[in-house]
Design an enzyme around this catalytic site. Structure first.
Site, PDB file in Angstrom:
ATOM      1  N   LEU A  11       0.855  -1.195   0.000  1.00  0.00           N
ATOM      2  CA  LEU A  11       0.000   0.000   0.000  1.00  0.00           C
ATOM      3  C   LEU A  11       0.892   1.247   0.000  1.00  0.00           C
ATOM      4  O   LEU A  11       1.590   1.504   0.980  1.00  0.00           O
ATOM      5  CB  LEU A  11      -0.909   0.027   1.232  1.00  0.00           C
ATOM      6  N   SER A  12       0.862   1.993  -1.090  1.00  0.00           N
ATOM      7  CA  SER A  12       1.761   3.143  -1.225  1.00  0.00           C
ATOM      8  C   SER A  12       1.138   4.440  -0.736  1.00  0.00           C
ATOM      9  O   SER A  12       1.825   5.446  -0.585  1.00  0.00           O
ATOM     10  CB  SER A  12       2.135   3.313  -2.690  1.00  0.00           C
ATOM     11  N   ASP A  16      -4.062   3.327  -6.887  1.00  0.00           N
ATOM     12  CA  ASP A  16      -3.955   2.021  -7.559  1.00  0.00           C
ATOM     13  C   ASP A  16      -3.780   0.883  -6.558  1.00  0.00           C
ATOM     14  O   ASP A  16      -4.442  -0.161  -6.650  1.00  0.00           O
ATOM     15  CB  ASP A  16      -2.790   2.025  -8.560  1.00  0.00           C
ATOM     16  N   MET A  36       5.818   0.587   2.535  1.00  0.00           N
ATOM     17  CA  MET A  36       7.284   0.547   2.475  1.00  0.00           C
ATOM     18  C   MET A  36       7.859   1.950   2.539  1.00  0.00           C
ATOM     19  O   MET A  36       7.526   2.800   1.717  1.00  0.00           O
ATOM     20  CB  MET A  36       7.737  -0.089   1.152  1.00  0.00           C
ATOM     21  N   CYS A 101      14.272  -0.834  -8.927  1.00  0.00           N
ATOM     22  CA  CYS A 101      13.496  -0.771  -7.698  1.00  0.00           C
ATOM     23  C   CYS A 101      12.485  -1.928  -7.638  1.00  0.00           C
ATOM     24  O   CYS A 101      12.315  -2.565  -6.592  1.00  0.00           O
ATOM     25  CB  CYS A 101      12.772   0.565  -7.700  1.00  0.00           C
ATOM     26  N   CYS A 197      11.599   6.632  -8.222  1.00  0.00           N
ATOM     27  CA  CYS A 197      10.955   5.609  -7.416  1.00  0.00           C
ATOM     28  C   CYS A 197      11.309   5.765  -5.941  1.00  0.00           C
ATOM     29  O   CYS A 197      12.480   5.683  -5.576  1.00  0.00           O
ATOM     30  CB  CYS A 197      11.416   4.236  -7.915  1.00  0.00           C
TER      31      CYS A 197
END
Length: 369
Positions: A11-12, A16, A36, A101, A197
């Site tokens: 989960l960023s 998305d 992360m 990455c 990234c």
């Protein structure tokens, strides 16, 4: 193994990955979220804003009713991705950190961590698809042609793909936004992230300046005439038009595709002479290459594809270009019927057979006509 899995989702904080988690939960999987953190240098609200991203990810997890864990991979990112990134820039090439990455962090460090948590699969919000055929795994383009991210995933292995799920790869971005709004996700309208990234959006030259040694030198045209000064070869990439500082210089009646008012583009870097070579005109011959050589190869199926006709991308935002592939002494050669524009050492050349991404390598050099 049953068709319902324990899936760990990256989960960023973006829409998305949020919709990815929702879709998996809908399908009956046991879903756990991981956020992360991979960058710590100057992580402030102005650029990286990982604090805000984590808050967004946590609020998504809350709405979806799933657990979320905050994991720090900053040391792995620095060692495996950022050091290589700087080394490539210092050598005059233009690397693609997102490719490295994905291979080193999202599908290695993150995958290993997820497996330790008892995951059977991991999922991310990439626009790509995985297909299993007779026990082997293929990486397919995402169905949204404007968002397909298979280019960035081309270094994944069979072992990594066998564990990967990309639920939004079957959707258009507009559908993903619609689903996010429908289920009341707090980040439904959050804009897509760009930039390096995990490092985020920041003034690129100023950022690199802190990490790279640089030596100013001359900017010359292809005839050797000095037009200005560059600030260090690492800060320029082939095909670059902005930021050259020579906008006022015009070349009258250039016989090679230029004209009086044609803009200047970076065509080459002469590392030995610390000189930046520029040309006038987007379609100048020095910007067009009918072939390239790539190494540091990675093929999704394992072995290299057979020599023959395929399609390839030499940069992400590009339509597939028909090409002839040939393997020569462990290096990849691609020959294009239509010359490719600004083929850039350090970028990835990625090969496709229809919708199947076969893999690719790092461009070593272009071959001029």
């Amino acid at each position: 193994m049953s068709s319902k899995h324990r899936v760990v989702v990256g989960l960023s904080g973006g829409v998305d990955s949020a919709v990815t988690a929702h879709l998996l939960k809908q399908q009956g999987h046991e879903v756990v979220g991981i956020f992360m953190k991979n960058w710590e240098d100057d992580d402030d609200d102005e650029y990286c804003s990982s604090r805000q991203d984590f808050l967004d990810a946590a609020s998504v997890a809350d709405v979806l009713g799933i657990e979320i864990e905050h994991v720090n991979f900053a040391a792995e990112y620095k060692d495996r991705v950022f050091e290589s990134f700087l080394h490539e820039y210092q050598a005059g090439r233009t690397p693609n950190p997102d490719v490295l990455c994905n291979a080193e962090i999202k599908f290695k460090a993150f995958l290993d961590h997820a497996m330790r948590l008892g995951a059977e699969k991991i999922a991310t919000g990439h626009y790509a698809r995985v297909r299993e055929e007779s026990g082997s795994f293929q990486l397919l383009k995402g169905l949204d042609p404007l968002k397909d991210q298979s280019y960035f995933l081309h270094r994944l292995t069979q072992a990594q793909l066998s564990k990967a799920m990309f639920p939004v790869g079957d959707l258009l971005k507009t559908e993903v936004r619609r689903i996010a709004a429908e289920i009341g996700l707090p980040n439904a309208k959050k804009k897509d992230s760009t930039g390096i990234c995990f490092i985020g959006e920041r003034p690129f030259r100023e950022f690199l300046n802190r990490y790279l040694s640089h030596q100013p030198g001359p900017i010359k045209d292809e005839r050797g005439r000095k037009l200005g000064e560059h600030v260090g070869l690492s800060f320029y990439t082939l095909g670059q038009r902005q930021g050259l500082g020579i906008g006022g210089v015009k070349e009258k009646g250039s016989p090679r595709g230029g004209g009086e008012h044609e803009p200047w583009f970076v065509a080459a870097k002469d590392l030995e002479k610390n000189t930046l070579i520029v040309v006038q005109g987007h379609d100048h011959p020095l910007l067009l290459s009918p072939a390239l050589v790539a190494d540091d190869l990675s093929w999704i199926a394992g072995p290299a594809p057979q020599d023959g006709a395929y399609a390839a991308k030499t940069r992400y935002r590009q339509a597939d270009a028909p090409c002839a592939l040939a393997m020569r002494e462990g290096r990849l050669q691609l020959h294009f019927p239509q010359p490719q524009w600004a083929v850039t050492p350090g970028q990835s050349a990625v090969v496709y057979d229809g919708e199947v991404c076969l893999g690719g390598g790092v461009i070593a050099h272009a071959i001029q006509a």
